[in-house]
Design an enzyme around this catalytic site. Structure first.
Site, PDB file in Angstrom:
ATOM      1  N   SER A   6       0.845  -1.199   0.000  1.00 24.94           N
ATOM      2  CA  SER A   6       0.000   0.000   0.000  1.00 24.94           C
ATOM      3  C   SER A   6       0.877   1.244   0.000  1.00 24.94           C
ATOM      4  O   SER A   6       1.655   1.461   0.944  1.00 24.94           O
ATOM      5  CB  SER A   6      -0.890   0.026   1.259  1.00 24.94           C
ATOM      6  OG  SER A   6      -1.428   1.329   1.439  1.00 24.94           O
ATOM      7  N   HIS A  31      -1.287  -1.279  -4.124  1.00 24.93           N
ATOM      8  CA  HIS A  31      -2.548  -0.956  -3.439  1.00 24.93           C
ATOM      9  C   HIS A  31      -2.629   0.543  -3.183  1.00 24.93           C
ATOM     10  O   HIS A  31      -1.687   1.151  -2.666  1.00 24.93           O
ATOM     11  CB  HIS A  31      -2.601  -1.720  -2.109  1.00 24.93           C
ATOM     12  CG  HIS A  31      -3.903  -1.649  -1.373  1.00 24.93           C
ATOM     13  ND1 HIS A  31      -5.008  -2.381  -1.733  1.00 24.93           N
ATOM     14  CD2 HIS A  31      -4.271  -0.926  -0.296  1.00 24.93           C
ATOM     15  CE1 HIS A  31      -5.994  -2.125  -0.885  1.00 24.93           C
ATOM     16  NE2 HIS A  31      -5.581  -1.249  -0.004  1.00 24.93           N
ATOM     17  N   ASP A  33      -4.858   3.500  -1.369  1.00 25.98           N
ATOM     18  CA  ASP A  33      -5.915   3.800  -0.406  1.00 25.98           C
ATOM     19  C   ASP A  33      -6.437   5.213  -0.602  1.00 25.98           C
ATOM     20  O   ASP A  33      -5.793   6.191  -0.223  1.00 25.98           O
ATOM     21  CB  ASP A  33      -5.361   3.646   1.014  1.00 25.98           C
ATOM     22  CG  ASP A  33      -5.094   2.188   1.330  1.00 25.98           C
ATOM     23  OD1 ASP A  33      -3.955   1.847   1.712  1.00 25.98           O
ATOM     24  OD2 ASP A  33      -6.026   1.377   1.179  1.00 25.98           O
ATOM     25  N   MET A  35      -8.940   8.005   0.391  1.00 24.57           N
ATOM     26  CA  MET A  35      -9.765   8.325   1.561  1.00 24.57           C
ATOM     27  C   MET A  35     -10.386   9.705   1.406  1.00 24.57           C
ATOM     28  O   MET A  35      -9.702  10.653   0.983  1.00 24.57           O
ATOM     29  CB  MET A  35      -8.892   8.290   2.815  1.00 24.57           C
ATOM     30  CG  MET A  35      -8.249   6.944   3.043  1.00 24.57           C
ATOM     31  SD  MET A  35      -7.151   6.977   4.476  1.00 24.57           S
ATOM     32  CE  MET A  35      -6.486   5.314   4.388  1.00 24.57           C
ATOM     33  N   HIS A  64      -8.477   1.007  -3.602  1.00 24.63           N
ATOM     34  CA  HIS A  64      -9.389   0.755  -2.475  1.00 24.63           C
ATOM     35  C   HIS A  64     -10.067   2.069  -2.122  1.00 24.63           C
ATOM     36  O   HIS A  64      -9.423   2.991  -1.626  1.00 24.63           O
ATOM     37  CB  HIS A  64      -8.556   0.208  -1.297  1.00 24.63           C
ATOM     38  CG  HIS A  64      -9.329   0.006  -0.036  1.00 24.63           C
ATOM     39  ND1 HIS A  64      -8.704  -0.187   1.167  1.00 24.63           N
ATOM     40  CD2 HIS A  64     -10.655  -0.047   0.208  1.00 24.63           C
ATOM     41  CE1 HIS A  64      -9.623  -0.338   2.117  1.00 24.63           C
ATOM     42  NE2 HIS A  64     -10.821  -0.255   1.554  1.00 24.63           N
ATOM     43  N   MET A  66     -12.172   4.249   0.105  1.00 22.34           N
ATOM     44  CA  MET A  66     -12.766   4.462   1.423  1.00 22.34           C
ATOM     45  C   MET A  66     -13.471   5.818   1.383  1.00 22.34           C
ATOM     46  O   MET A  66     -12.970   6.836   1.880  1.00 22.34           O
ATOM     47  CB  MET A  66     -11.676   4.433   2.513  1.00 22.34           C
ATOM     48  CG  MET A  66     -11.195   3.026   2.790  1.00 22.34           C
ATOM     49  SD  MET A  66      -9.605   2.948   3.617  1.00 22.34           S
ATOM     50  CE  MET A  66      -8.542   3.094   2.203  1.00 22.34           C
ATOM     51  N   MET A 135     -11.153  -6.167   5.789  1.00 24.99           N
ATOM     52  CA  MET A 135     -10.435  -5.156   6.555  1.00 24.99           C
ATOM     53  C   MET A 135     -10.078  -5.735   7.923  1.00 24.99           C
ATOM     54  O   MET A 135     -10.957  -6.059   8.724  1.00 24.99           O
ATOM     55  CB  MET A 135     -11.279  -3.887   6.708  1.00 24.99           C
ATOM     56  CG  MET A 135     -11.535  -3.156   5.408  1.00 24.99           C
ATOM     57  SD  MET A 135     -10.032  -2.806   4.489  1.00 24.99           S
ATOM     58  CE  MET A 135      -9.178  -1.731   5.662  1.00 24.99           C
ATOM     59  N   ASP A 173      -6.403  -6.772   4.501  1.00 26.35           N
ATOM     60  CA  ASP A 173      -5.881  -5.407   4.465  1.00 26.35           C
ATOM     61  C   ASP A 173      -5.824  -4.759   5.850  1.00 26.35           C
ATOM     62  O   ASP A 173      -6.839  -4.415   6.430  1.00 26.35           O
ATOM     63  CB  ASP A 173      -6.816  -4.578   3.552  1.00 26.35           C
ATOM     64  CG  ASP A 173      -6.261  -3.208   3.268  1.00 26.35           C
ATOM     65  OD1 ASP A 173      -6.968  -2.418   2.622  1.00 26.35           O
ATOM     66  OD2 ASP A 173      -5.117  -2.911   3.696  1.00 26.35           O
TER      67      ASP A 173
HETATM   68  C1  DX5 Z   1      -6.242   1.253   5.957  1.00 30.31           C
HETATM   69  C2  DX5 Z   1      -5.844   0.920   4.524  1.00 30.31           C
HETATM   70  C3  DX5 Z   1      -4.768  -0.133   4.468  1.00 30.31           C
HETATM   71  C4  DX5 Z   1      -3.464   0.348   5.110  1.00 30.31           C
HETATM   72  C5  DX5 Z   1      -2.516  -0.827   5.272  1.00 30.31           C
HETATM   73  O1  DX5 Z   1      -7.368   2.089   5.929  1.00 30.31           O
HETATM   74  O2  DX5 Z   1      -6.963   0.428   3.817  1.00 30.31           O
HETATM   75  O3  DX5 Z   1      -4.523  -0.499   3.108  1.00 30.31           O
HETATM   76  O4  DX5 Z   1      -2.844   1.311   4.274  1.00 30.31           O
HETATM   77  O5  DX5 Z   1      -1.412  -0.348   5.994  1.00 30.31           O
HETATM   78  P1  DX5 Z   1      -0.710  -1.288   7.097  1.00 30.31           P
HETATM   79  O6  DX5 Z   1      -0.236  -2.504   6.324  1.00 30.31           O
HETATM   80  O7  DX5 Z   1       0.416  -0.435   7.622  1.00 30.31           O
HETATM   81  O8  DX5 Z   1      -1.759  -1.619   8.105  1.00 30.31           O
HETATM   82 ZN    ZN Z   2      -6.510  -0.508   1.781  1.00 26.71          ZN
END
Ligand code: DX5
Ligand code: ZN
Length: 214
Positions: A6, A31, A33, A35, A64, A66, A135, A173
């Site tokens: 990620s 990956h 993320d 947000m 991903h 969010m 998750m 994840d």
């Molecule tokens: C959290 C994200 C994950 C996160 C993973 O909201 O969806 O993808 O970046 O990071 P680690 O592996 O450090 O938990």
């Molecule tokens: Zn993620």
């Protein structure tokens, strides 16, 4: 195991070199993320970063979302280079329709379920889903601790997918480490997301290779 580092945890002041490192590593996907500060209490990055990374790699971009109302941006994520597009179950009033649109655009459609959301919620979409993102932390931040209940939850998702003859991949994840990865795999996972584990490692490619060998 397939590994999806990620980039939320990557060094943003050296993003190109981080992507070059991933290109030369055993990482299967990258990956992303995304947000929105509403669905999760954090803001990360958006289309400019995704398009920049798209220009630096041939690896699949595992996006991903969010965010609330992710259906607003499905076409734009396709145009920006997303390979996989995963929406949060909890953010979709019309999940079936969103998944259909993602697939129609030629992307792999994923559903992410938060720690409080039972595997059984996937019952009616399991057969049309390409990825189930379990998750194992409460979404919003990298570097959090793995939620122990996630092991049995991965097994429940695996059982549901088998019962529904779904070929969906199970991706885990959040909070993945070299210690818990074997147990996550034994529970039935196919793909591991790793953010802080990879990007704080002294030798990220070696850490990715160790994870992939599990
Ligand atoms: C959290 C994200 C994950 C996160 C993973 O909201 O969806 O993808 O970046 O990071 P680690 O592996 O450090 O938990
Ligand atoms: Zn993620």
């Amino acid at each position: 195991m397939l590994i999806a580092p990620s980039i939320l945890s990557a060094d943003m002041t050296n993003l190109k070199s981080e992507v070059d490192m991933l290109n030369a590593s055993a990482a299967e996907w990258i990956h992303f993320d995304i947000m929105d500060g509403v669905f999760v209490p954090n803001l990360s990055f958006g289309f400019p970063i995704l398009e920049a990374v798209r220009r630096c790699t041939h690896k699949p971009l595992d996006v991903h979302l969010m965010m609330v109302q992710p259906e607003r941006y499905v076409e734009q994520f396709k145009a920006s280079g997303a390979t996989n597009l995963t929406v949060q179950y909890e953010a979709c009033t019309h999940l079936h329709r969103v998944l259909e649109r993602i697939k129609k655009l030629g992307m792999n459609a994923g559903v992410a379920i938060n720690p409080h959301t039972p595997a059984s919620t996937l019952e009616e979409v399991a057969a049309m889903t390409d990825i189930v993102l379990v998750m194992s932390v409460n979404p919003g931040f990298g570097g959090q601790a793995f939620i122990e209940n996630s092991y049995s939850k991965v097994s429940r998702v695996r059982e549901l997918l088998q019962r529904k003859n779904s070929s969906a991949l199970i991706e885990v994840d959040g909070g993945v480490t070299l210690d818990n990865a074997p147990k996550i795999k034994a529970a039935g996972a196919d793909v591991l997301v790793a953010g802080s584990l990879v990007f704080t490692a002294s030798c990220p490619p070696e850490t990715i290779a160790l994870l992939a060998k599990i």
